[in-house]
Design a protein around this motif. Structure first.
Motif, PDB file in Angstrom:
ATOM      1  N   LEU A   1       0.833  -1.194   0.000  1.00 37.27           N
ATOM      2  CA  LEU A   1       0.000   0.000   0.000  1.00 37.27           C
ATOM      3  C   LEU A   1       0.871   1.248   0.000  1.00 37.27           C
ATOM      4  O   LEU A   1       2.044   1.209   0.389  1.00 37.27           O
ATOM      5  N   GLY A   2       0.285   2.354  -0.465  1.00 40.11           N
ATOM      6  CA  GLY A   2       0.926   3.655  -0.336  1.00 40.11           C
ATOM      7  C   GLY A   2       2.271   3.759  -1.030  1.00 40.11           C
ATOM      8  O   GLY A   2       2.475   3.246  -2.135  1.00 40.11           O
ATOM      9  N   GLU A   3       3.209   4.410  -0.352  1.00 37.08           N
ATOM     10  CA  GLU A   3       4.533   4.662  -0.925  1.00 37.08           C
ATOM     11  C   GLU A   3       5.276   3.361  -1.208  1.00 37.08           C
ATOM     12  O   GLU A   3       6.041   3.276  -2.177  1.00 37.08           O
ATOM     13  N   GLU A   4       5.065   2.350  -0.369  1.00 33.88           N
ATOM     14  CA  GLU A   4       5.757   1.081  -0.587  1.00 33.88           C
ATOM     15  C   GLU A   4       5.325   0.452  -1.904  1.00 33.88           C
ATOM     16  O   GLU A   4       6.137  -0.121  -2.635  1.00 33.88           O
ATOM     17  N   ARG A   5       4.039   0.565  -2.209  1.00 34.51           N
ATOM     18  CA  ARG A   5       3.532   0.036  -3.489  1.00 34.51           C
ATOM     19  C   ARG A   5       4.211   0.735  -4.657  1.00 34.51           C
ATOM     20  O   ARG A   5       4.669   0.089  -5.611  1.00 34.51           O
ATOM     21  N   VAL A   6       4.308   2.054  -4.602  1.00 37.69           N
ATOM     22  CA  VAL A   6       4.967   2.815  -5.658  1.00 37.69           C
ATOM     23  C   VAL A   6       6.423   2.388  -5.779  1.00 37.69           C
ATOM     24  O   VAL A   6       6.929   2.151  -6.888  1.00 37.69           O
TER      25      VAL A   6
ATOM     26  N   LEU B   1       3.247  -0.808 -15.468  1.00 38.28           N
ATOM     27  CA  LEU B   1       3.169   0.649 -15.590  1.00 38.28           C
ATOM     28  C   LEU B   1       1.784   1.160 -15.187  1.00 38.28           C
ATOM     29  O   LEU B   1       1.659   2.174 -14.497  1.00 38.28           O
ATOM     30  N   GLU B   2       0.740   0.459 -15.638  1.00 39.71           N
ATOM     31  CA  GLU B   2      -0.619   0.851 -15.259  1.00 39.71           C
ATOM     32  C   GLU B   2      -0.809   0.749 -13.745  1.00 39.71           C
ATOM     33  O   GLU B   2      -1.449   1.612 -13.127  1.00 39.71           O
ATOM     34  N   GLU B   3      -0.259  -0.322 -13.156  1.00 40.40           N
ATOM     35  CA  GLU B   3      -0.346  -0.469 -11.692  1.00 40.40           C
ATOM     36  C   GLU B   3       0.368   0.681 -10.990  1.00 40.40           C
ATOM     37  O   GLU B   3      -0.127   1.219  -9.989  1.00 40.40           O
ATOM     38  N   LEU B   4       1.544   1.071 -11.515  1.00 44.03           N
ATOM     39  CA  LEU B   4       2.302   2.157 -10.892  1.00 44.03           C
ATOM     40  C   LEU B   4       1.531   3.471 -10.975  1.00 44.03           C
ATOM     41  O   LEU B   4       1.491   4.244 -10.004  1.00 44.03           O
ATOM     42  N   ILE B   5       0.912   3.735 -12.125  1.00 44.48           N
ATOM     43  CA  ILE B   5       0.135   4.972 -12.272  1.00 44.48           C
ATOM     44  C   ILE B   5      -1.064   4.958 -11.331  1.00 44.48           C
ATOM     45  O   ILE B   5      -1.387   5.974 -10.702  1.00 44.48           O
ATOM     46  N   ASP B   6      -1.729   3.813 -11.191  1.00 43.53           N
ATOM     47  CA  ASP B   6      -2.826   3.704 -10.221  1.00 43.53           C
ATOM     48  C   ASP B   6      -2.333   4.022  -8.809  1.00 43.53           C
ATOM     49  O   ASP B   6      -3.018   4.708  -8.039  1.00 43.53           O
ATOM     50  N   ALA B   7      -1.154   3.495  -8.484  1.00 46.49           N
ATOM     51  CA  ALA B   7      -0.606   3.726  -7.146  1.00 46.49           C
ATOM     52  C   ALA B   7      -0.329   5.206  -6.924  1.00 46.49           C
ATOM     53  O   ALA B   7      -0.596   5.755  -5.849  1.00 46.49           O
ATOM     54  N   LYS B   8       0.206   5.879  -7.941  1.00 49.07           N
ATOM     55  CA  LYS B   8       0.486   7.316  -7.819  1.00 49.07           C
ATOM     56  C   LYS B   8      -0.806   8.117  -7.724  1.00 49.07           C
ATOM     57  O   LYS B   8      -0.897   9.078  -6.946  1.00 49.07           O
ATOM     58  N   LEU B   9      -1.812   7.732  -8.519  1.00 46.84           N
ATOM     59  CA  LEU B   9      -3.106   8.414  -8.430  1.00 46.84           C
ATOM     60  C   LEU B   9      -3.703   8.270  -7.035  1.00 46.84           C
ATOM     61  O   LEU B   9      -4.308   9.208  -6.500  1.00 46.84           O
ATOM     62  N   SER B  10      -3.530   7.098  -6.436  1.00 51.01           N
ATOM     63  CA  SER B  10      -4.107   6.872  -5.109  1.00 51.01           C
ATOM     64  C   SER B  10      -3.433   7.714  -4.041  1.00 51.01           C
ATOM     65  O   SER B  10      -3.996   7.929  -2.964  1.00 51.01           O
ATOM     66  N   LEU B  11      -2.212   8.196  -4.335  1.00 49.66           N
ATOM     67  CA  LEU B  11      -1.496   9.051  -3.390  1.00 49.66           C
ATOM     68  C   LEU B  11      -1.713  10.539  -3.676  1.00 49.66           C
ATOM     69  O   LEU B  11      -1.110  11.384  -3.033  1.00 49.66           O
ATOM     70  N   GLY B  12      -2.539  10.838  -4.690  1.00 46.42           N
ATOM     71  CA  GLY B  12      -2.871  12.237  -4.957  1.00 46.42           C
ATOM     72  C   GLY B  12      -2.170  12.843  -6.152  1.00 46.42           C
ATOM     73  O   GLY B  12      -2.341  14.030  -6.432  1.00 46.42           O
ATOM     74  N   ALA B  13      -1.374  12.078  -6.895  1.00 43.42           N
ATOM     75  CA  ALA B  13      -0.726  12.623  -8.091  1.00 43.42           C
ATOM     76  C   ALA B  13      -1.783  12.913  -9.149  1.00 43.42           C
ATOM     77  O   ALA B  13      -2.800  12.221  -9.239  1.00 43.42           O
ATOM     78  N   SER B  14      -1.546  13.917  -9.975  1.00 44.71           N
ATOM     79  CA  SER B  14      -2.509  14.238 -11.039  1.00 44.71           C
ATOM     80  C   SER B  14      -1.799  14.861 -12.235  1.00 44.71           C
ATOM     81  O   SER B  14      -1.433  14.165 -13.184  1.00 44.71           O
TER      82      SER B  14
END
Length: 330
Positions: free
Chosen positions: A110-115, A154-167
Motif C-alpha cells: 500500500l501507499g509509498e511502498e507500493r509505488v 506501468l498501469e499499476e504504478l500509475i494507479d498507485a500514484k493516483l491513489s497518493l494524490g498525483a494528477s
C-alpha cells in the motif's frame, strides 16, 4: 550468475560479462531462460530456433550450441534429461524472476511502498525484451508477452500514484503511453482522472471523446462500461472521482542523523538561439516534462529546477546499489 532478457540478452558472472558470440547459441539460452525450471525437449528447441522448416543438421547443430553454452556457463547450469534440457537456476538469477517478485510485492503493498516496489521492478528493464534476438522464430510471441507484463506494471504504478494524490504530473507520461497503446482503456481512464483531478475537467471529458472516436474508427466498438461510467462520474462531479487528500507521512520517533552516499545528476537543455520565443516556451515545457518523467521513472527525486536546468538526486529517501547506474541510464 545473473541472466538478463529484459533488453538484449546478457549474462554476468560476479559482474563480469560472459560473451556468447553466436546468435543461435544465445537463442538456445533465451528459450531455456523463458522456461526456467522446466525440462525443454529438443523438439521445442529446434522449433524455436528454426520454425517450421529446420535444416537436416538441426539436431546436430543444437547439440553443438548446448555444448558451447556449457563451456561458457560452467558445469551444473545446463543439464541433460533424456534428450531434453533443463536450465538449473534460481528465479532471482534472472531479471524476469526479480521483476515478477517485485510486481507481486507491489500489488500486495500500500501507499509509498507500493509505488517503490513497482518502480523498482520497472527499473530492471533495459529496452525491448530479447532485442538482439527479435528475428528468431520464438522471439516475437515471447517479447509480446513480456511487453504486456511491463505495460500492466506501468498501469499499476500509475494507479498507485493516483491513489497518493498525483494528477498533473502524470499527464505527459499517460499521453505518451496512450500514443504507444491507443486501445488500452485503463490508460485512457487514468488520463481522464489525472486531468480531472488537476482541475482540467473539459480536457478530461475530451479525452473520453478521443478514446471513443479511436475505438469506433479503428475497431468498430464502443468504450467499455467502466470507461463510460467514469465519464458519467466526471460529468456529475461525483465524490468518488475526487482527488484523495495528500496525507503527510506520519512523523515517527526522531531518527539518528547519518550521512549517506547519493548520486547527483545535472541536466541542462540547450536550444538554438534563433528559435521562435513562443515555440521555445512550448518546447521547453514539453522537454522538461519528459525529463522529469524519465528521471522519476529511474527512481530520482527532483531537488531543484532553475530555468532549463534540473538537478536530480538518486539514493534519497531510499538508496539502491545501482543508483549511479540508474543516473547513467537516465
Amino acid at each position: 550468475m545473473d541472466f538478463r532478457i529484459l533488453g538484449p540478452l546478457e549474462v554476468r558472472d560476479r559482474g563480469r560479462p560472459i560473451e556468447l558470440p553466436r546468435r543461435k547459441q544465445r537463442a538456445v539460452l533465451a528459450i531455456l531462460l523463458l522456461r526456467r525450471g522446466e525440462i525443454v525437449s529438443s523438439d521445442v528447441l529446434v522449433d524455436g530456433l528454426w520454425g517450421e522448416d529446420p535444416p537436416p543438421t538441426a539436431r546436430a547443430a543444437l547439440h553443438n550450441y548446448v555444448a558451447q553454452l556449457r563451456r561458457a556457463l560452467g558445469p551444473g547450469v545446463v543439464l541433460s534429461r533424456a534428450g531434453s534440457y533443463l536450465l538449473d537456476i534460481a528465479p532471482e538469477q534472472i531479471d524476469v524472476g526479480r521483476f515478477e517478485r517485485l510486481t507481486a510485492e507491489g500489488r500486495a503493498a500500500l501507499g509509498e511502498e507500493r509505488v517503490e516496489k513497482l518502480r523498482e521492478a520497472l527499473m530492471l528493464w533495459r529496452g525491448p525484451p530479447l532485442a538482439d534476438l527479435a528475428f528468431e522464430p520464438f522471439a516475437a510471441n515471447e517479447a509480446s508477452r513480456l511487453e504486456e507484463l511491463r505495460t500492466a506494471a506501468l498501469e499499476e504504478l500509475i494507479d498507485a500514484k493516483l491513489s497518493l494524490g498525483a494528477s498533473a504530473e502524470l499527464v505527459a507520461e499517460l499521453e505518451a503511453l496512450i500514443t504507444e497503446h491507443p486501445f488500452r482503456e485503463r490508460l485512457r481512464g487514468q488520463l481522464m482522472l489525472a486531468l480531472y483531478r488537476a482541475g482540467r475537467q473539459a480536457e478530461a471529458l475530451e479525452a473520453y471523446q478521443e478514446a471513443r472516436r479511436t475505438l469506433a474508427d479503428e475497431l468498430g466498438i464502443e468504450p467499455s462500461a467502466p470507461l463510460r461510467e467514469l465519464e458519467q462520474a466526471l460529468l456529475r462531479q461525483d465524490p468518488s472521482v475526487a482527488a484523495p487528500v495528500r496525507v503527510a507521512r506520519e512523523i515517527a520517533a526522531p531518527q539518528e542523523k547519518r550521512r549517506k552516499t547519493v548520486t547527483v545528476l545535472f541536466a541542462d537543455v540547450v536550444y538554438p538561439v534563433t528559435l521562435d520565443p513562443e515555440l521555445l516556451r512550448e518546447t521547453s515545457l514539453a522537454v522538461l516534462k519528459t525529463m522529469r518523467g524519465v528521471l522519476e521513472g529511474h527512481g530520482a527525486m527532483i531537488e531543484q529546477r532553475s530555468g532549463d536546468e534540473v538537478m536530480a538526486v538518486f539514493g534519497v529517501p531510499r538508496s539502491h546499489e545501482d543508483d549511479a547506474l540508474r543516473a547513467a541510464r537516465a
